[in-house]
Scaffold this motif. Structure first.
Motif, short mmCIF file in Angstrom:
data_model
loop_
_atom_site.label_atom_id
_atom_site.label_comp_id
_atom_site.label_asym_id
_atom_site.label_seq_id
_atom_site.Cartn_x
_atom_site.Cartn_y
_atom_site.Cartn_z
N VAL A 77 0.85 -1.20 0.00
CA VAL A 77 0.00 0.00 0.00
C VAL A 77 0.88 1.24 0.00
CG1 VAL A 77 -1.69 1.33 1.34
CG2 VAL A 77 -1.95 -1.14 1.12
N PHE A 78 1.90 1.25 0.87
CA PHE A 78 2.83 2.38 0.96
C PHE A 78 3.44 2.65 -0.42
CE2 PHE A 78 6.35 4.98 2.14
CZ PHE A 78 6.08 5.52 3.40
N ASN A 79 3.98 1.59 -1.04
CA ASN A 79 4.63 1.74 -2.35
C ASN A 79 3.66 2.20 -3.43
OD1 ASN A 79 7.14 1.03 -1.36
ND2 ASN A 79 6.95 -1.11 -1.94
N SER A 80 2.41 1.74 -3.38
CA SER A 80 1.44 2.16 -4.40
C SER A 80 1.18 3.67 -4.31
CB SER A 80 0.14 1.37 -4.27
OG SER A 80 -0.58 1.73 -3.11
N LYS A 81 1.15 4.21 -3.10
CA LYS A 81 0.94 5.66 -2.92
C LYS A 81 2.17 6.43 -3.41
CE LYS A 81 -2.96 5.00 -0.70
NZ LYS A 81 -4.25 5.26 -1.28
N ILE A 82 3.35 5.88 -3.13
CA ILE A 82 4.59 6.52 -3.58
C ILE A 82 4.64 6.57 -5.11
CG2 ILE A 82 7.11 6.27 -3.68
CD1 ILE A 82 6.12 7.38 -1.00
N LEU A 83 4.20 5.49 -5.75
CA LEU A 83 4.21 5.45 -7.21
C LEU A 83 3.29 6.51 -7.81
CD1 LEU A 83 4.33 1.61 -7.94
CD2 LEU A 83 6.14 3.30 -8.32
N ILE A 84 2.15 6.77 -7.18
CA ILE A 84 1.24 7.82 -7.66
C ILE A 84 1.96 9.16 -7.64
CG2 ILE A 84 -0.85 9.13 -7.06
CD1 ILE A 84 -2.01 6.43 -5.99
N LEU A 85 2.64 9.45 -6.53
CA LEU A 85 3.37 10.72 -6.40
C LEU A 85 4.54 10.77 -7.38
CD1 LEU A 85 3.88 13.45 -5.08
CD2 LEU A 85 5.14 12.25 -3.28
N THR A 86 5.25 9.67 -7.52
CA THR A 86 6.40 9.62 -8.43
C THR A 86 5.98 9.92 -9.87
OG1 THR A 86 7.51 8.02 -7.01
CG2 THR A 86 8.28 8.17 -9.29
N ASP A 87 4.87 9.33 -10.28
CA ASP A 87 4.36 9.59 -11.64
C ASP A 87 4.02 11.07 -11.82
OD1 ASP A 87 4.66 6.93 -12.27
OD2 ASP A 87 2.53 6.43 -12.05
N ALA A 88 3.42 11.67 -10.81
CA ALA A 88 3.06 13.09 -10.87
C ALA A 88 4.30 13.97 -10.92
CB ALA A 88 2.19 13.46 -9.67
N ILE A 89 5.32 13.62 -10.13
CA ILE A 89 6.56 14.38 -10.13
C ILE A 89 7.24 14.28 -11.49
CG2 ILE A 89 8.91 14.47 -9.17
CD1 ILE A 89 7.59 13.63 -6.46
N ASN A 90 7.27 13.08 -12.05
CA ASN A 90 7.88 12.88 -13.36
C ASN A 90 7.13 13.65 -14.45
OD1 ASN A 90 9.91 11.28 -12.33
ND2 ASN A 90 8.82 9.38 -12.70
N ALA A 91 5.82 13.80 -14.29
CA ALA A 91 5.02 14.55 -15.26
C ALA A 91 5.14 16.06 -15.06
CB ALA A 91 3.55 14.13 -15.15
N LYS A 92 5.75 16.46 -13.94
CA LYS A 92 5.92 17.88 -13.59
C LYS A 92 4.57 18.62 -13.60
CE LYS A 92 10.69 18.27 -15.29
NZ LYS A 92 11.25 17.48 -14.28
N ASP A 93 3.55 17.95 -13.09
CA ASP A 93 2.19 18.48 -13.04
C ASP A 93 1.88 18.85 -11.58
OD1 ASP A 93 -0.66 18.59 -12.66
OD2 ASP A 93 -0.91 17.56 -14.59
N ASP A 94 1.82 20.16 -11.32
CA ASP A 94 1.62 20.62 -9.94
C ASP A 94 0.37 20.05 -9.30
OD1 ASP A 94 3.93 22.08 -10.19
OD2 ASP A 94 2.99 24.05 -9.86
N GLN A 95 -0.74 20.07 -10.03
CA GLN A 95 -2.00 19.59 -9.45
C GLN A 95 -1.93 18.10 -9.12
OE1 GLN A 95 -4.35 21.79 -8.49
NE2 GLN A 95 -5.16 20.03 -7.41
N LYS A 96 -1.34 17.32 -10.02
CA LYS A 96 -1.19 15.88 -9.76
C LYS A 96 -0.23 15.64 -8.61
CE LYS A 96 -2.41 14.01 -14.27
NZ LYS A 96 -1.94 13.33 -15.47
N MET A 97 0.82 16.47 -8.52
CA MET A 97 1.75 16.33 -7.39
C MET A 97 1.03 16.63 -6.08
SD MET A 97 5.52 17.69 -8.51
CE MET A 97 5.13 19.04 -9.62
N ALA A 98 0.22 17.68 -6.06
CA ALA A 98 -0.54 18.02 -4.85
C ALA A 98 -1.43 16.85 -4.45
CB ALA A 98 -1.36 19.28 -5.07
#
Length: 120
Positions: A77-98
């Protein structure tokens, strides 16, 4: 074996010192990424990511102790949440990162609480 356990406890004690501040900073960066971006947001984000990575390394190295007696941290579960954030960071999308930070903040709070429970 006992030396390893002592090292794990020491690592968790250090994590506890930083975890509260990290969670607070994650809440702040969430606001900044939600539209209140500041001049230093990118540098702040980079520092938070480094701190998160450090805490994840500690968690990985102490998982046996953290989950001793009962499961406190579900690594999948922890890793799945981290992957969501990692994808958003890689996309450089502020809203997705938030949104990603909103997903991981509870995981890092749980990590701090779990460390505190194991050390207490």
């Amino acid at each position: 074996m006992e030396d390893n356990r002592a090292e794990q406890k020491e690592a968790l004690e250090t994590l506890m010192e930083f975890n509260t501040r990290l969670v607070k900073n994650m809440e702040i960066i969430t606001k900044e990424l939600s539209g209140a971006r500041l001049e230093d947001t990118d540098a702040f984000l980079e520092d938070i990511i480094k701190a998160m990575n450090w805490e994840i390394q500690v968690m990985n190295g102490t998982m046996e102790l953290l989950n001793e007696g009962k499961e406190r941290i579900d690594k999948e579960v922890f890793n799945s949440k981290i992957l969501i954030l990692t994808d958003a960071i890689n996309a450089k999308d502020d809203q997705k990162m938030a949104e990603g930070f909103k997903e991981v903040i509870p995981m890092f709070k749980l990590l701090g609480e779990s460390a505190n429970e194991v050390i207490a």
